[in-house]
Design a protein around this motif. Structure first.
Motif, short mmCIF file in Angstrom:
data_model
loop_
_atom_site.label_atom_id
_atom_site.label_comp_id
_atom_site.label_asym_id
_atom_site.label_seq_id
_atom_site.Cartn_x
_atom_site.Cartn_y
_atom_site.Cartn_z
N SER A 163 0.83 -1.22 0.00
CA SER A 163 0.00 0.00 0.00
C SER A 163 0.86 1.26 0.00
O SER A 163 1.50 1.59 1.00
N ALA A 164 0.81 2.00 -1.10
CA ALA A 164 1.59 3.24 -1.19
C ALA A 164 1.05 4.31 -0.24
O ALA A 164 1.75 5.28 0.05
N GLU A 165 -0.18 4.12 0.24
CA GLU A 165 -0.73 5.12 1.18
C GLU A 165 0.05 5.17 2.49
O GLU A 165 -0.04 6.15 3.22
N ALA A 166 0.79 4.10 2.79
CA ALA A 166 1.57 4.09 4.03
C ALA A 166 2.90 4.84 3.89
O ALA A 166 3.57 5.10 4.90
N LEU A 167 3.28 5.21 2.68
CA LEU A 167 4.59 5.84 2.48
C LEU A 167 4.74 7.16 3.25
O LEU A 167 5.78 7.38 3.88
N PRO A 168 3.74 8.04 3.21
CA PRO A 168 3.91 9.30 3.97
C PRO A 168 4.08 9.06 5.47
O PRO A 168 4.83 9.79 6.13
N LEU A 169 3.41 8.03 6.01
CA LEU A 169 3.56 7.71 7.43
C LEU A 169 5.00 7.32 7.72
O LEU A 169 5.61 7.73 8.71
N ILE A 170 5.55 6.48 6.84
CA ILE A 170 6.92 5.99 7.02
C ILE A 170 7.92 7.16 6.91
O ILE A 170 8.81 7.32 7.74
N ALA A 171 7.72 7.98 5.88
CA ALA A 171 8.64 9.11 5.69
C ALA A 171 8.60 10.06 6.87
O ALA A 171 9.64 10.52 7.35
N ALA A 172 7.40 10.34 7.40
CA ALA A 172 7.28 11.27 8.52
C ALA A 172 7.93 10.69 9.77
O ALA A 172 8.64 11.40 10.50
N ALA A 173 7.73 9.39 10.02
CA ALA A 173 8.33 8.77 11.20
C ALA A 173 9.85 8.85 11.13
O ALA A 173 10.53 9.11 12.12
N ARG A 174 10.38 8.61 9.94
CA ARG A 174 11.84 8.66 9.80
C ARG A 174 12.37 10.07 10.02
O ARG A 174 13.44 10.25 10.62
N ARG A 175 11.62 11.04 9.53
CA ARG A 175 12.05 12.44 9.77
C ARG A 175 12.10 12.74 11.27
O ARG A 175 12.93 13.50 11.72
N ASP A 176 11.22 12.08 12.02
CA ASP A 176 11.19 12.27 13.48
C ASP A 176 12.27 11.45 14.20
O ASP A 176 12.34 11.48 15.42
#
Ligand SMILES: [Zn+2]
Length: 460
Positions: free
Chosen positions: A252-265
Motif C-alpha cells: 500500500s503506497a498510502e503508508a509511504l507518507p507515514l513511514i517518511a514522517a516517522a523517519r524524519r522524526d
C-alpha cells in the motif's frame, strides 16, 4: 581503511583475478574500471585497462556491466519440512542463476520454524554443503518464545520476523498486542531488529472473504487500510519502545507518507517492497490466475506509480523477492480459487531483470537498482562486506548484459516448482554470470558446484 583506487596493502601482491568492464557499478557511480580480486575480496577498483599484475587472470567482460552480487533478504526456502515447496539447493541455484549471491531465509514455512536455537541448528544442518550462495537466517518471534530471542540473536540470526495476523502455517502463529510489545521490549534491549508482516488482523477479518476466481474479490479481501493501520501502529510502538523495525513487503503506497514522517522524526524504521508490486498490476491479473496471489496483494497501477515514487525518493530502502513458492497443486489452478490457493510469488531468479526492465523505462539507472537490491538489503542485515563493488568487500558480482532481453520460460527456472507470475514476459537484462568470493557460481544461467557459506550477523 581501504581506500578506493588503492590496493589493500596486505593483499596487493596476491591479486589473482581482474574483472574488466566499461560499466562497473560502484557506490560512487557507474564507470569503466578494472576490479582486482585477492583472497576472495575486492582489493582495488583500478582505471580501465590497467596492466594486470603477473600471475593474475584477466576476465574482460566485453560490454557487460559489473554489479555487486545482489543481496535478497526475503526468501522462503522452506527446508526442511516443506522442501517439496523449495529447498536450499534449488533456491540457491535459482539465486545464483539470477545474480543473487547472498540470501537470508525467512523463519517460517520450514518445519521446524526458526524460533529456537535448536531449530536454527536444524536449519543450518539442512543447508550445509548444499548451498550455491551465502545463506543467513532470520529468527521468528512467536507467542511463547520471548526467552529464545536473545539466544537466537547471539547465535547469529539477523533479526526477528513476526506476524500480526495468521501467517498461513499453523506452526508459526501471530503475535497478539501484548506479545508484540513484549517481543519489542526484549529486542530493543539488545538493539536487535524486528521485521514485520504489517497487515491489521481486525481489518482483514472485517473485509469480504476471498473466494472464487475473481481477482477483484481477492483484492477487496486485503484492503490498503489494513496495511496502513498496521504500519501506523508499528510506528507508534517503535517510537515508544525505541526498537528498530522493518516493514516487510509494503504494497500500500498510502503508508509511504507515514513511514517518511516517522523517519524524519528519528524513528528507526526501514521498509522494503518487492518486484511484483513494482512490475505487475491488479488490472492485468486474469481471473483464476493464482500464480499472482500474494499477501499483501498486487494492487492497482496508480498505487504502483506511488510505490515507484517512494523508491526513487528513498522512503523505501530495498527491493527483495519475497520468494514464497509452493507445490503446483496448492495453487489450485483447476478451480482458480483465490480463497483456497497458497499465497506467494516465485521470483528469486527473475528479480534483477524484472526491476531493471521497469527501472530503465522510468529513467532510473543501474546505480539505483544496485542501491535497492544489493546495498540497501546488505545495510538492513548489517552486512558490511556485501552489496558493493568497493575495496574490502567480498568479491561477489553479478555480470549483466543490460541491453539484451529474454522471454521468461518457466522451464528455464531452477526453482523447485516452476510456477511464475512472469511466464511469457519479455524482460530486459540478461544475467551472464555470477561470482562469489572471486569464484564463478553460475554462467549463462547454469550454476556450478555449491560453494556458498552459512553466514551470521556480524559481531554475533
Ligand atoms: Zn515473505
Amino acid at each position: 581503511m581501504p581506500v578506493e583506487g588503492e590496493p589493500v596493502s596486505e593483499a596487493a601482491d596476491a591479486i589473482e583475478l581482474v574483472l574488466r568492464s566499461p560499466r562497473v557499478v560502484t557506490p560512487q557511480g557507474e564507470r569503466p574500471a578494472d576490479v582486482a580480486v585477492a583472497g576472495g575480496r575486492i582489493a582495488a577498483v583500478l582505471p580501465y585497462g590497467t596492466e594486470p599484475p603477473p600471475g593474475a587472470r584477466l576476465v574482460d567482460l566485453g560490454t557487460d556491466a559489473l554489479l555487486p552480487g545482489l543481496v535478497d533478504t526475503h526468501v522462503h526456502v522452506n527446508d526442511p519440512g516443506r522442501s517439496e515447496w523449495e529447498g536450499f539447493e534449488t533456491a540457491t541455484r535459482a539465486a545464483a542463476a539470477g545474480g543473487v549471491t547472498t540470501l537470508i531465509d525467512m523463519p517460517l514455512n520450514s518445519i521446524p520454524p526458526t524460533t529456537t536455537t535448536a531449530h536454527l541448528e536444524v536449519k543450518r544442518a539442512a543447508a550445509r554443503g548444499r548451498i550455491h550462495t551465502d545463506v543467513g537466517f532470520w529468527g521468528g518471534a512467536v507467542p511463547g518464545n520471548a526467552k529464545d530471542l536473545r539466544p537466537l540473536h547471539e547465535a547469529g540470526v539477523f533479526g526477528f520476523k513476526c506476524f500480526l495476523l495468521p501467517s498461513g502455517v499453523e506452526e508459526f502463529p501471530q503475535l497478539g498486542p501484548f506479545e508484540l510489545e513484549e517481543a519489542m521490549r526484549g529486542i530493543a534491549r539488545f538493539d536487535g531488529l524486528l521485521i514485520v508482516h504489517a497487515e491489521d488482523s481486525r481489518l482483514i477479518e472485517g473485509a469480504p472473504q476471498p473466494s472464487g476466481p475473481a481477482y477483484a474479490g481477492f483484492l477487496a479481501s486485503r484492503p490498503r487500510a489494513a496495511e496502513n493501520a498496521a504500519v501506523e501502529a508499528l510506528i507508534a510502538l517503535a517510537r515508544r519502545l525505541d526498537c528498530r523495525v522493518h516493514v516487510l513487503h509494503l504494497s500500500s503506497a498510502e503508508a509511504l507518507p507515514l513511514i517518511a514522517a516517522a523517519r524524519r522524526d528519528g524513528v528507526r524504521l526501514t521498509a522494503e517492497t518487492c518486484p511484483h508490486y513494482l512490475t505487475l498490476t491488479a488490472e492485468e491479473v486474469p481471473d483464476g490466475a493464482t500464480q499472482f496471489k500474494c499477501c499483501p496483494p498486487i494492487r492497482e497501477a496508480g498505487n504502483q506509480e506511488a510505490l515507484w515514487q517512494g523508491l526513487l525518493d528513498g522512503t523505501l530502502d530495498c527491493v527483495v523477492s519475497d520468494h514464497s513458492p509452493s507445490t503446483v497443486d496448492l495453487k489450485h489452478f483447476d478451480t482458480g480459487d483465490f480463497g483456497a490457493a497458497w499465497g506467494g510469488i516465485s521470483s528469486l531468479q527473475l528479480g534483477l531483470p524484472a526491476i531493471w526492465t521497469e527501472a530503465r523505462r522510468r529513467g532510473a539507472t543501474l546505480v539505483d537498482v544496485v542501491r535497492w537490491m544489493a546495498r540497501g538489503p546488505a545495510r538492513l542485515a548489517g552486512l558490511t562486506t556485501k552489496g558493493a563493488v568497493a575495496p574490502g568487500h567480498d568479491a561477489d558480482f553479478a555480470v549483466l548484459a543490460p541491453d539484451e532481453s529474454f522471454t521468461v520460460d518457466p522451464a528455464a527456472l531452477h526453482h523447485r516448482n516452476q510456477v511464475t507470475a512472469y511466464a511469457g514476459r519479455t524482460l530486459q537484462g540478461v544475467v551472464r554470470s555470477t561470482w562469489l568470493r572471486g569464484e564463478r557460481i553460475a554462467e549463462h544461467g547454469t550454476p556450478t558446484d555449491p560453494s556458498g557459506r552459512l553466514i551470521t550477523r556480524e559481531n554475533a
